[in-house]
Structure formats: C-alpha cells, structure tokens
Design a protein around this motif. Structure first.
Motif, PDB file in Angstrom:
ATOM      1  N   GLU A  43       0.836  -1.188   0.000  1.00 29.51           N
ATOM      2  CA  GLU A  43       0.000   0.000   0.000  1.00 29.51           C
ATOM      3  C   GLU A  43       0.879   1.250   0.000  1.00 29.51           C
ATOM      4  OE1 GLU A  43      -3.889   0.006   2.221  1.00 29.51           O
ATOM      5  OE2 GLU A  43      -2.657   1.336   3.441  1.00 29.51           O
ATOM      6  N   PHE A  44       0.602   2.152  -0.910  1.00 28.78           N
ATOM      7  CA  PHE A  44       1.277   3.443  -0.968  1.00 28.78           C
ATOM      8  C   PHE A  44       0.230   4.538  -0.848  1.00 28.78           C
ATOM      9  CE2 PHE A  44       4.102   0.519  -3.164  1.00 28.78           C
ATOM     10  CZ  PHE A  44       5.354   0.896  -2.707  1.00 28.78           C
ATOM     11  N   VAL A  45       0.709   5.760  -0.652  1.00 28.41           N
ATOM     12  CA  VAL A  45      -0.200   6.885  -0.438  1.00 28.41           C
ATOM     13  C   VAL A  45       0.098   7.971  -1.467  1.00 28.41           C
ATOM     14  CG1 VAL A  45      -0.978   8.610   1.237  1.00 28.41           C
ATOM     15  CG2 VAL A  45      -0.175   6.383   2.034  1.00 28.41           C
ATOM     16  N   ARG A  46      -0.943   8.466  -2.132  1.00 32.58           N
ATOM     17  CA  ARG A  46      -0.763   9.551  -3.102  1.00 32.58           C
ATOM     18  C   ARG A  46      -0.680  10.905  -2.400  1.00 32.58           C
ATOM     19  NH1 ARG A  46      -5.118   6.791  -5.654  1.00 32.58           N
ATOM     20  NH2 ARG A  46      -4.492   5.691  -7.540  1.00 32.58           N
ATOM     21  N   TYR A  47      -0.358  11.931  -3.192  1.00 33.39           N
ATOM     22  CA  TYR A  47      -0.270  13.293  -2.647  1.00 33.39           C
ATOM     23  C   TYR A  47      -1.532  13.706  -1.914  1.00 33.39           C
ATOM     24  CZ  TYR A  47       3.695  14.156  -5.800  1.00 33.39           C
ATOM     25  OH  TYR A  47       4.889  14.106  -6.438  1.00 33.39           O
ATOM     26  N   ASP A  48      -2.667  13.269  -2.417  1.00 31.56           N
ATOM     27  CA  ASP A  48      -3.934  13.724  -1.843  1.00 31.56           C
ATOM     28  C   ASP A  48      -4.401  12.848  -0.683  1.00 31.56           C
ATOM     29  OD1 ASP A  48      -4.746  11.403  -3.064  1.00 31.56           O
ATOM     30  OD2 ASP A  48      -6.237  12.344  -4.357  1.00 31.56           O
ATOM     31  N   GLY A  49      -3.565  11.875  -0.293  1.00 34.89           N
ATOM     32  CA  GLY A  49      -3.928  11.031   0.842  1.00 34.89           C
ATOM     33  C   GLY A  49      -4.647   9.755   0.453  1.00 34.89           C
ATOM     34  N   SER A  50      -5.037   9.608  -0.818  1.00 33.35           N
ATOM     35  CA  SER A  50      -5.702   8.374  -1.219  1.00 33.35           C
ATOM     36  C   SER A  50      -4.672   7.250  -1.311  1.00 33.35           C
ATOM     37  CB  SER A  50      -6.441   8.565  -2.542  1.00 33.35           C
ATOM     38  OG  SER A  50      -5.533   8.901  -3.567  1.00 33.35           O
ATOM     39  N   LYS A  51      -5.173   6.025  -1.252  1.00 34.12           N
ATOM     40  CA  LYS A  51      -4.286   4.869  -1.234  1.00 34.12           C
ATOM     41  C   LYS A  51      -4.149   4.279  -2.626  1.00 34.12           C
ATOM     42  CE  LYS A  51      -4.194   4.777   3.307  1.00 34.12           C
ATOM     43  NZ  LYS A  51      -5.254   4.176   4.102  1.00 34.12           N
ATOM     44  N   ILE A  52      -3.002   3.700  -2.871  1.00 33.70           N
ATOM     45  CA  ILE A  52      -2.818   2.962  -4.123  1.00 33.70           C
ATOM     46  C   ILE A  52      -2.078   1.690  -3.760  1.00 33.70           C
ATOM     47  CG2 ILE A  52      -0.783   4.440  -4.565  1.00 33.70           C
ATOM     48  CD1 ILE A  52      -0.881   3.661  -7.449  1.00 33.70           C
ATOM     49  N   ARG A  53      -2.492   0.584  -4.361  1.00 30.82           N
ATOM     50  CA  ARG A  53      -1.738  -0.657  -4.180  1.00 30.82           C
ATOM     51  C   ARG A  53      -0.807  -0.809  -5.354  1.00 30.82           C
ATOM     52  NH1 ARG A  53      -1.659  -4.213  -0.498  1.00 30.82           N
ATOM     53  NH2 ARG A  53      -3.203  -3.920   1.102  1.00 30.82           N
ATOM     54  N   GLY A  54       0.426  -1.134  -5.073  1.00 26.29           N
ATOM     55  CA  GLY A  54       1.366  -1.276  -6.167  1.00 26.29           C
ATOM     56  C   GLY A  54       2.713  -1.735  -5.676  1.00 26.29           C
ATOM     57  N   ARG A  55       3.666  -1.641  -6.595  1.00 25.99           N
ATOM     58  CA  ARG A  55       5.040  -1.983  -6.218  1.00 25.99           C
ATOM     59  C   ARG A  55       5.963  -0.965  -6.844  1.00 25.99           C
ATOM     60  NH1 ARG A  55       6.139  -4.533 -11.082  1.00 25.99           N
ATOM     61  NH2 ARG A  55       4.179  -5.199 -11.982  1.00 25.99           N
ATOM     62  N   GLU A  56       7.177  -0.898  -6.302  1.00 28.10           N
ATOM     63  CA  GLU A  56       8.143   0.070  -6.769  1.00 28.10           C
ATOM     64  C   GLU A  56       8.519  -0.262  -8.213  1.00 28.10           C
ATOM     65  OE1 GLU A  56      11.058   0.619  -3.759  1.00 28.10           O
ATOM     66  OE2 GLU A  56      12.151   2.100  -4.949  1.00 28.10           O
ATOM     67  N   ALA A  57       8.490   0.758  -9.079  1.00 28.81           N
ATOM     68  CA  ALA A  57       8.749   0.530 -10.496  1.00 28.81           C
ATOM     69  C   ALA A  57      10.237   0.344 -10.777  1.00 28.81           C
ATOM     70  CB  ALA A  57       8.229   1.704 -11.300  1.00 28.81           C
ATOM     71  N   GLU A  58      10.530  -0.518 -11.720  1.00 31.44           N
ATOM     72  CA  GLU A  58      11.892  -0.621 -12.238  1.00 31.44           C
ATOM     73  C   GLU A  58      12.128   0.634 -13.073  1.00 31.44           C
ATOM     74  OE1 GLU A  58      13.730  -3.822 -12.398  1.00 31.44           O
ATOM     75  OE2 GLU A  58      12.276  -4.507 -10.902  1.00 31.44           O
ATOM     76  N   PRO A  59      13.395   1.092 -13.166  1.00 33.69           N
ATOM     77  CA  PRO A  59      13.660   2.253 -14.016  1.00 33.69           C
ATOM     78  C   PRO A  59      13.181   1.988 -15.446  1.00 33.69           C
ATOM     79  CG  PRO A  59      15.590   1.700 -12.715  1.00 33.69           C
ATOM     80  CD  PRO A  59      14.599   0.589 -12.505  1.00 33.69           C
ATOM     81  N   GLY A  60      12.562   2.999 -16.051  1.00 35.82           N
ATOM     82  CA  GLY A  60      12.110   2.859 -17.436  1.00 35.82           C
ATOM     83  C   GLY A  60      10.716   2.298 -17.601  1.00 35.82           C
ATOM     84  N   THR A  61      10.073   1.915 -16.498  1.00 34.13           N
ATOM     85  CA  THR A  61       8.713   1.390 -16.587  1.00 34.13           C
ATOM     86  C   THR A  61       7.736   2.511 -16.935  1.00 34.13           C
ATOM     87  OG1 THR A  61       9.283  -0.136 -14.819  1.00 34.13           O
ATOM     88  CG2 THR A  61       6.956   0.054 -15.352  1.00 34.13           C
ATOM     89  N   LEU A  62       6.814   2.213 -17.832  1.00 37.62           N
ATOM     90  CA  LEU A  62       5.800   3.206 -18.176  1.00 37.62           C
ATOM     91  C   LEU A  62       4.619   3.068 -17.209  1.00 37.62           C
ATOM     92  CD1 LEU A  62       5.851   2.711 -22.047  1.00 37.62           C
ATOM     93  CD2 LEU A  62       7.043   4.454 -20.717  1.00 37.62           C
TER      94      LEU A  62
END
Ligand SMILES: [Zn+2]
Length: 79
Positions: A43-62
């Motif tokens: 779980e990560f948090v956006r600038y506005d406080g909303s949550k996003i599920r994801g993973r850290e991107a590899e360099p160059g990922t779109l």
C-alpha cells in the motif's frame, strides 16, 4: 494536499505528514517513489492522501505514478 516535511522523532528520518479531510493524517517517507499499480503489491499513499496498491517501479517502466511509502514500514530500518 502536499504534506510538510519533518523528521521522525523515533528514527530521525525525513518524513512527510499528509493530511486530508478533517482529522485524517498519515505519516509517510519524505521522498516519493514511482509506483506501478498492482493489486497484490504494497500500500502506498498519493499526494492527496488516497491509497494505491502497487510496487516500486523498475527504471524505465511506463504507467507509473509518484506515491509515498507509509513510514510505519520503514521506521527504524536503515536504508
Ligand atoms: Zn521513524
């Protein structure tokens, strides 16, 4: 809403406190990282406080978006 940068009283690392709504706030690491959406990720948090599920991107990922990692996951852990 952009958080203000402070230092964690426990581990001394730079953190941001993001507030949204009236009473809600979350403590995150000061630096954003690029996140790729992934429902099985962390779980990560956006600038506005909303949550996003994801993973850290590899360099160059779109299709990434910047998000903060909740500080409770890294507090006290050396980088
Ligand atoms: Zn800490």
């Amino acid at each position: 809403m952009k958080g203000s940068v402070e230092r964690c009283r426990k581990c001394g690392k730079k953190i941001s406190v993001i507030t949204w709504g009236v009473y809600r706030k979350v403590v995150v690491d000061a630096r954003t990282i690029d996140v790729v959406p992934d429902w099985e990720g962390e779980e990560f948090v956006r600038y506005d406080g909303s949550k996003i599920r994801g993973r850290e991107a590899e360099p160059g990922t779109l299709q990434t978006e910047p998000a903060y990692r909740p500080h409770r996951k890294t507090c006290g852990i050396e980088e």
